[in-house]
Each structure stands twice: as C-alpha cells, then as structure tokens.
Design a protein around this motif. Structure first.
Motif, PDB file in Angstrom:
ATOM      1  N   GLY A  95      47.629  45.640  46.935  1.00 25.29           N
ATOM      2  CA  GLY A  95      47.447  46.966  47.277  1.00 25.29           C
ATOM      3  C   GLY A  95      46.091  47.524  46.257  1.00 25.29           C
ATOM      4  O   GLY A  95      45.164  47.818  46.901  1.00 25.29           O
ATOM      5  N   VAL A  96      46.309  47.308  44.966  1.00 26.36           N
ATOM      6  CA  VAL A  96      45.241  47.777  44.240  1.00 26.36           C
ATOM      7  C   VAL A  96      44.227  46.659  44.229  1.00 26.36           C
ATOM      8  O   VAL A  96      42.824  47.386  44.279  1.00 26.36           O
ATOM      9  N   ARG A  97      44.054  45.729  44.552  1.00 29.26           N
ATOM     10  CA  ARG A  97      43.228  44.776  44.891  1.00 29.26           C
ATOM     11  C   ARG A  97      42.303  45.074  45.822  1.00 29.26           C
ATOM     12  O   ARG A  97      41.121  45.261  46.011  1.00 29.26           O
ATOM     13  N   ALA A  98      43.129  45.465  47.273  1.00 27.84           N
ATOM     14  CA  ALA A  98      42.406  45.937  48.231  1.00 27.84           C
ATOM     15  C   ALA A  98      41.776  47.240  48.261  1.00 27.84           C
ATOM     16  O   ALA A  98      40.579  47.448  48.589  1.00 27.84           O
ATOM     17  N   MET A  99      42.118  48.444  47.506  1.00 25.13           N
ATOM     18  CA  MET A  99      41.802  49.547  47.245  1.00 25.13           C
ATOM     19  C   MET A  99      40.454  49.214  46.428  1.00 25.13           C
ATOM     20  O   MET A  99      39.399  49.801  46.807  1.00 25.13           O
ATOM     21  N   ALA A 100      40.316  48.566  45.232  1.00 29.62           N
ATOM     22  CA  ALA A 100      39.440  48.234  44.501  1.00 29.62           C
ATOM     23  C   ALA A 100      37.972  47.374  45.218  1.00 29.62           C
ATOM     24  O   ALA A 100      37.134  47.845  45.101  1.00 29.62           O
ATOM     25  N   GLN A 101      38.588  46.615  46.098  1.00 29.10           N
ATOM     26  CA  GLN A 101      37.508  45.961  46.737  1.00 29.10           C
ATOM     27  C   GLN A 101      36.710  46.662  47.633  1.00 29.10           C
ATOM     28  O   GLN A 101      35.534  46.586  47.749  1.00 29.10           O
ATOM     29  N   SER A 102      37.184  47.551  48.376  1.00 24.53           N
ATOM     30  CA  SER A 102      36.644  48.484  49.194  1.00 24.53           C
ATOM     31  C   SER A 102      35.816  49.609  48.809  1.00 24.53           C
ATOM     32  O   SER A 102      34.930  49.900  49.270  1.00 24.53           O
ATOM     33  N   SER A 103      36.396  49.945  47.507  1.00 29.37           N
ATOM     34  CA  SER A 103      35.607  51.073  46.686  1.00 29.37           C
ATOM     35  C   SER A 103      34.509  50.678  45.779  1.00 29.37           C
ATOM     36  O   SER A 103      33.561  51.315  45.703  1.00 29.37           O
ATOM     37  N   CYS A 104      34.675  49.389  45.241  1.00 30.01           N
ATOM     38  CA  CYS A 104      33.587  49.139  44.167  1.00 30.01           C
ATOM     39  C   CYS A 104      32.623  48.138  44.964  1.00 30.01           C
ATOM     40  O   CYS A 104      31.533  47.889  44.165  1.00 30.01           O
ATOM     41  N   GLY A 105      32.922  47.408  46.088  1.00 29.64           N
ATOM     42  CA  GLY A 105      31.935  46.671  46.833  1.00 29.64           C
ATOM     43  C   GLY A 105      31.543  45.388  45.917  1.00 29.64           C
ATOM     44  O   GLY A 105      32.292  44.790  45.075  1.00 29.64           O
ATOM     45  N   ASN A 106      30.368  45.320  45.742  1.00 28.28           N
ATOM     46  CA  ASN A 106      29.681  44.273  45.024  1.00 28.28           C
ATOM     47  C   ASN A 106      29.461  44.610  43.597  1.00 28.28           C
ATOM     48  O   ASN A 106      28.786  43.852  42.855  1.00 28.28           O
ATOM     49  N   ARG A 107      29.594  45.914  43.193  1.00 32.15           N
ATOM     50  CA  ARG A 107      29.027  46.173  41.945  1.00 32.15           C
ATOM     51  C   ARG A 107      29.793  45.766  40.714  1.00 32.15           C
ATOM     52  O   ARG A 107      29.477  45.266  39.726  1.00 32.15           O
ATOM     53  N   TYR A 108      31.193  45.608  41.098  1.00 36.09           N
ATOM     54  CA  TYR A 108      32.153  45.083  39.929  1.00 36.09           C
ATOM     55  C   TYR A 108      33.122  44.269  40.650  1.00 36.09           C
ATOM     56  O   TYR A 108      33.686  44.529  41.648  1.00 36.09           O
ATOM     57  N   GLY A 109      33.363  43.077  40.191  1.00 31.66           N
ATOM     58  CA  GLY A 109      34.338  42.218  40.330  1.00 31.66           C
ATOM     59  C   GLY A 109      35.622  42.233  39.638  1.00 31.66           C
ATOM     60  O   GLY A 109      36.527  41.504  40.125  1.00 31.66           O
ATOM     61  N   TRP A 110      35.950  43.127  38.776  1.00 33.27           N
ATOM     62  CA  TRP A 110      37.047  43.569  38.131  1.00 33.27           C
ATOM     63  C   TRP A 110      37.700  44.782  37.787  1.00 33.27           C
ATOM     64  O   TRP A 110      36.626  45.536  37.910  1.00 33.27           O
ATOM     65  N   VAL A 111      38.451  45.021  37.527  1.00 36.68           N
ATOM     66  CA  VAL A 111      39.183  46.366  37.174  1.00 36.68           C
ATOM     67  C   VAL A 111      40.193  46.185  36.050  1.00 36.68           C
ATOM     68  O   VAL A 111      41.181  45.304  35.930  1.00 36.68           O
ATOM     69  N   TRP A 112      40.242  47.291  35.288  1.00 32.16           N
ATOM     70  CA  TRP A 112      41.388  47.285  34.137  1.00 32.16           C
ATOM     71  C   TRP A 112      42.559  47.652  34.608  1.00 32.16           C
ATOM     72  O   TRP A 112      42.667  48.625  35.457  1.00 32.16           O
ATOM     73  N   ILE A 113      43.676  46.861  34.450  1.00 34.27           N
ATOM     74  CA  ILE A 113      45.192  47.241  34.427  1.00 34.27           C
ATOM     75  C   ILE A 113      45.686  47.450  33.424  1.00 34.27           C
ATOM     76  O   ILE A 113      45.251  46.962  32.143  1.00 34.27           O
ATOM     77  N   GLY A 114      47.039  48.463  33.181  1.00 36.56           N
ATOM     78  CA  GLY A 114      47.679  48.685  31.992  1.00 36.56           C
ATOM     79  C   GLY A 114      48.339  47.295  31.277  1.00 36.56           C
ATOM     80  O   GLY A 114      49.590  47.634  31.048  1.00 36.56           O
ATOM     81  N   VAL A 115      47.888  46.247  31.049  1.00 43.04           N
ATOM     82  CA  VAL A 115      48.494  45.080  30.263  1.00 43.04           C
ATOM     83  C   VAL A 115      47.696  44.789  29.158  1.00 43.04           C
ATOM     84  O   VAL A 115      46.337  44.490  29.429  1.00 43.04           O
ATOM     85  N   TYR A 116      48.029  44.620  27.864  1.00 45.04           N
ATOM     86  CA  TYR A 116      47.437  44.044  26.971  1.00 45.04           C
ATOM     87  C   TYR A 116      48.112  43.529  25.917  1.00 45.04           C
ATOM     88  O   TYR A 116      49.353  43.571  25.784  1.00 45.04           O
ATOM     89  N   LYS A 117      47.426  43.001  25.001  1.00 40.69           N
ATOM     90  CA  LYS A 117      48.232  41.969  23.800  1.00 40.69           C
ATOM     91  C   LYS A 117      47.546  42.602  22.491  1.00 40.69           C
ATOM     92  O   LYS A 117      46.604  42.489  22.187  1.00 40.69           O
ATOM     93  N   PRO A 118      48.334  43.152  21.594  1.00 41.56           N
ATOM     94  CA  PRO A 118      48.079  43.630  20.637  1.00 41.56           C
ATOM     95  C   PRO A 118      47.610  42.463  19.534  1.00 41.56           C
ATOM     96  O   PRO A 118      48.169  41.294  19.741  1.00 41.56           O
ATOM     97  N   TYR A 119      46.861  42.660  18.444  1.00 40.01           N
ATOM     98  CA  TYR A 119      46.348  41.257  17.630  1.00 40.01           C
ATOM     99  C   TYR A 119      47.336  40.678  17.253  1.00 40.01           C
ATOM    100  O   TYR A 119      47.496  39.392  16.920  1.00 40.01           O
ATOM    101  N   ASN A 120      48.466  41.244  16.404  1.00 41.21           N
ATOM    102  CA  ASN A 120      49.467  40.584  15.765  1.00 41.21           C
ATOM    103  C   ASN A 120      50.733  40.467  16.496  1.00 41.21           C
ATOM    104  O   ASN A 120      51.698  40.395  16.142  1.00 41.21           O
ATOM    105  N   SER A 121      50.603  40.533  17.692  1.00 40.56           N
ATOM    106  CA  SER A 121      51.795  40.198  18.512  1.00 40.56           C
ATOM    107  C   SER A 121      51.770  38.934  19.386  1.00 40.56           C
ATOM    108  O   SER A 121      50.461  38.484  19.664  1.00 40.56           O
ATOM    109  N   CYS A 122      52.953  38.295  19.891  1.00 41.18           N
ATOM    110  CA  CYS A 122      52.748  37.123  20.450  1.00 41.18           C
ATOM    111  C   CYS A 122      52.888  37.564  21.946  1.00 41.18           C
ATOM    112  O   CYS A 122      52.946  36.680  22.692  1.00 41.18           O
ATOM    113  N   HIS A 123      53.253  38.681  22.400  1.00 39.72           N
ATOM    114  CA  HIS A 123      53.587  39.014  23.680  1.00 39.72           C
ATOM    115  C   HIS A 123      52.509  40.201  24.249  1.00 39.72           C
ATOM    116  O   HIS A 123      52.039  41.094  23.615  1.00 39.72           O
ATOM    117  N   TYR A 124      52.298  40.043  25.621  1.00 41.28           N
ATOM    118  CA  TYR A 124      51.651  41.005  26.387  1.00 41.28           C
ATOM    119  C   TYR A 124      52.552  42.246  26.665  1.00 41.28           C
ATOM    120  O   TYR A 124      53.579  42.176  26.897  1.00 41.28           O
TER     121      TYR A 124
END
Length: 217
Positions: free
Chosen positions: A138-167
């Motif tokens: 659903g997020v992909r479809a929404m972003a595709q229709s809204s961003c068009g060809n300007r952006y092919g990527w969006v941030w989602i809320g997943v990250y890895k701290p430098y000193n961690s082994c886990h996301y």
C-alpha cells in the motif's frame, strides 16, 4: 662447483618453507579483513550512485537511538502530503503498534532520515514501521502515484545504529516484517532504510540522502 644431492634437497626445502610462510601471511591478512568486516570496524561507504543517481547526499550525524516521543507544539511547515487509507485486516499484522487506529501519510518534500523522523514527531507520530506485505504494498502504491518519476525511493522507519548489529523500528515497535532486497541489509556502520518504489523492496542506504518519507500517527 656443482651442488651435490644433499645441497639440492636443502635448497628445495628452503624454497618450500618460504612459500609456506608467504601463504601463511596471506591467510592471516584474509582472516583479519573478514574479522574486521564482521565486527563492524570498517568505514561506511556511500551508496552506489548507479542505484540512486539523482538523490542529494548531505553530511549528517545519526544518533545511536532515535527519539520517538511525540512533539505536538513544534511549528509545522506546510509540505505536500498524501494520506493512505489501507484496508489491511488482522491477518496482515498490526498496522498501528500500540494504537487502536492510525494514519499513514506520505510527505513528498525530501529530507534526511533524522529530519524526517523529527517532522513525523511534530504530528505525534514516527517514520512508518511496516509490519506486513499489505502495508508495504500500500505504501509503495501510494508513493508511486504521488511521487511519479521524481523520486524512486521513500524513507521508512527502519534504521541501524552504528554500534549495533541489529536494525530497529524508529517507533520502538518490534521489527517483525522485512522485505530486504538481495544483498541487503548492510551490517557495517550506521544505515537507514529506503523503500524502492519499482520493486517494493528495502535497501540499506546512507542516512544523509534526502528522500520523501512516510509517517504513521
């Protein structure tokens, strides 16, 4: 003077010992390189420009733990945004961790990951954690229709701290769903996660790129 059989055998033995010694050194160097990569003690590389050729890269510092406490009284600039109404049942996982209901909203003004999270907090939310393929699609479809060809990527809320082994999920919820692309995620250094709008898969990229982003609140 010609060397006798004993001299030839001794010379051959010395050559063999030299070869074995060099092979031993090469093996130690290889093991050391692999150990450094596994321990995370290696420099973070920039994202390959062949993957995201037109996205701006800034200089920024990522904290070890993102602040996900709501901030309701901060000034909010008006950015173009699109709300997503998903009909994902309970079998698709929890859309709103810790809440009965929630809203998913795409902001098309690009920001670095840290600023995007801060902006989501102004709406008393966080960068979106994704807990099912239904929400991911659903997020992909929404972003595709809204961003068009300007952006092919969006941030989602997943990250890895430098000193961690886990996301981790930026909202503090459990990371119980992933959709990593082949070769991902990166394990060395600090990384943030972008959803590719072409294939719906997740990629570890430099947190200092500016991308549109998705909030849940």
């Amino acid at each position: 003077m010609m060397a006798g059989p004993d001299g030839e055998e001794k010379g051959t033995t010395l050559i063999r010992e030299d070869v074995i010694y060099m092979l031993h050194l090469l093996l130690l160097l290889l093991v050391g390189t692999i150990s450094a990569e596994k321990s995370g003690d290696c420099p973070q590389e920039d994202l390959d420009r062949s993957i995201v050729p037109d996205v701006k890269l800034n200089k920024c510092n990522m904290p070890e733990i993102l602040d996900n406490t709501p901030v309701g009284d901060c000034p909010k600039e008006t950015y173009h945004n699109v709300s997503l109404d998903l009909q994902c049942g309970s079998k698709h996982g929890n859309m709103c961790p810790g809440k009965a209901t929630c809203h998913i909203r795409l902001f098309t003004s690009p920001m670095i990951f840290l600023f995007a999270q801060a902006y989501c907090r102004c709406y008393r939310g966080s960068l979106s954690s994704i807990h099912s393929s239904c929400v991911n699609n659903g997020v992909r479809a929404m972003a595709q229709s809204s961003c068009g060809n300007r952006y092919g990527w969006v941030w989602i809320g997943v990250y890895k701290p430098y000193n961690s082994c886990h996301y981790l999920n930026a909202d503090g919820s459990r990371l119980d769903y992933t959709n990593w692309a082949c070769g991902n995620p990166n394990r060395c250094g600090a990384w943030c996660t972008a959803l590719n709008l072409s294939n719906g898969q997740w990629y570890s990229i430099n947190c200092c790129y500016t991308l549109p982003f998705v909030c849940t609140f």
